[in-house]
Design a protein around this motif. Sequence first.
Motif, short mmCIF file in Angstrom:
data_model
loop_
_atom_site.label_atom_id
_atom_site.label_comp_id
_atom_site.label_asym_id
_atom_site.label_seq_id
_atom_site.Cartn_x
_atom_site.Cartn_y
_atom_site.Cartn_z
N TRP A 17 0.85 -1.28 -0.09
CA TRP A 17 0.51 0.04 -0.15
C TRP A 17 0.63 1.04 0.17
N PRO A 18 1.45 1.90 1.37
CA PRO A 18 2.03 2.95 1.27
C PRO A 18 2.78 3.33 0.36
N ILE A 19 4.12 2.34 0.07
CA ILE A 19 4.60 2.36 -1.20
C ILE A 19 4.41 2.53 -2.64
N PRO A 20 3.56 1.81 -3.17
CA PRO A 20 2.88 2.31 -4.55
C PRO A 20 2.68 3.15 -4.41
N VAL A 21 1.49 3.76 -2.99
CA VAL A 21 1.20 5.47 -3.18
C VAL A 21 1.71 6.49 -3.66
N PHE A 22 3.37 5.80 -2.98
CA PHE A 22 4.01 7.23 -2.75
C PHE A 22 4.64 7.60 -4.00
N HIS A 188 9.52 -3.52 -24.96
CA HIS A 188 8.40 -3.20 -23.47
C HIS A 188 7.76 -3.66 -23.41
N GLU A 189 7.02 -4.77 -24.17
CA GLU A 189 5.61 -5.91 -23.52
C GLU A 189 6.33 -6.85 -22.43
N LEU A 190 7.26 -6.87 -22.02
CA LEU A 190 8.41 -8.18 -21.13
C LEU A 190 8.07 -7.09 -20.17
N VAL A 191 8.64 -5.75 -20.41
CA VAL A 191 7.81 -5.01 -19.65
C VAL A 191 7.06 -4.87 -18.46
N VAL A 192 5.82 -4.71 -18.93
CA VAL A 192 5.09 -4.59 -19.11
C VAL A 192 3.89 -5.77 -18.32
N GLN A 193 4.27 -7.15 -18.67
CA GLN A 193 3.57 -8.16 -18.92
C GLN A 193 3.19 -8.27 -17.64
N PRO A 194 4.26 -8.36 -17.35
CA PRO A 194 4.33 -9.10 -15.29
C PRO A 194 3.28 -8.45 -14.19
N PHE A 195 3.52 -7.04 -14.51
CA PHE A 195 2.74 -5.57 -14.01
C PHE A 195 0.84 -6.10 -14.21
N VAL A 196 0.80 -6.30 -15.57
CA VAL A 196 -0.68 -6.64 -15.77
C VAL A 196 -1.11 -8.28 -15.46
N HIS A 208 -2.54 -1.86 -9.52
CA HIS A 208 -3.50 -0.54 -10.58
C HIS A 208 -2.04 0.50 -11.18
N ARG A 209 -2.23 0.46 -10.05
CA ARG A 209 -1.47 1.84 -10.11
C ARG A 209 -0.10 1.39 -10.49
N ALA A 210 0.25 0.28 -10.04
CA ALA A 210 1.55 -0.05 -10.49
C ALA A 210 1.80 -0.31 -12.17
N THR A 211 0.62 -0.84 -12.35
CA THR A 211 0.45 -1.27 -13.75
C THR A 211 0.56 0.56 -14.78
N ALA A 268 -4.84 1.85 -24.86
CA ALA A 268 -2.81 1.61 -24.75
C ALA A 268 -2.74 2.65 -24.34
N ALA A 269 -2.98 3.89 -24.14
CA ALA A 269 -1.65 4.83 -23.64
C ALA A 269 -3.04 5.30 -22.69
N PRO A 270 -2.42 5.07 -20.54
CA PRO A 270 -3.20 5.64 -19.79
C PRO A 270 -2.36 6.85 -19.74
#
Length: 314
Positions: A17-22, A188-196, A208-211, A268-270
Amino acid sequence: MLADAWPLAVLAILLAWPIPVFLARAGWPRRHPRAAIALWQAVGIAGGLSLIGAPLAIGVAPLDGHLRTGLVELARDALHLRVPAALGWGQEIALALAGVLAVRLIGVTLLSAFRIERELRRQRDAVDLAAEHADRQLRVLEHAAPAAYCLPGTRTRIVITEGTIAALAPDELDAVLAHERAHARWRHELVVQPFVAWESALPLPPAHRATAAVTALVEMLADDHAVRAVGRPALARALVAIGGTGGPIPNPRSGGQAGKAKAATDSAAPTPTLDRVHRLVRASTSTTAERLIGPAAWLAAVLLVAGPTWFVLR
Ligand SMILES: [Zn+2]
């Protein structure tokens, strides 16, 4: 032995929680996108390790002085198909929780990788059929709406529409193509894919914030490659003209039809395109402190992974 569980549990809570929010609110990642991605990856790896490690440490607490040796003892008993007599129901629940979390995280990650690869293959086949082949990688769709996106992998496709070509000057088009080719070249898809995948496994606001943050950061990395190739003004004008460029993986919620190029690009462009334009046109001078944030983030990433790894392996 429970001394192993508490630090892991506290770390799991901080990383959940706090670290991803920060981190999601911080401004420095715009100046150091690569270091920020490394830090997000460390948050994910350390979060997974501590989330699984804490209940494991509670579960094997009665068996041995450390998590690693306790797990060895547990595995030895499991090979003989017996549950150690020292374990009570509380420890058995903790071990079951650790097992469920591990299977879910690993399973969803593998399933997500498979689904994204299948979607990429489907979209590649579709654009190969529907679009004009401008070169080995570049496909031009007959569509009036401006759109540009990349289908990365071993058979990379860069897809643009005729609307994109009509809307852009030659140097602006070069900027857009350099941006998409950077996604493809640096996978870059290999960077994003684990977060998805992690967001699917644990659908909570921090995931969701991390992705969203990592997706935005790879856009910045691709922008930086395009800037080195054609300069800031051309890319900034191109982003304003076509309203953004696509991310490195198909959005599972977009439906992924090549013909719906504009919709795919937008979803695809958040990162708000305006943010990217601001980043490009703002003065890039930085103080010594701002320059040191990058190396500090790399160091934090290493320490973040090393901490729970040490607790598990010591
Ligand atoms: Zn992009």
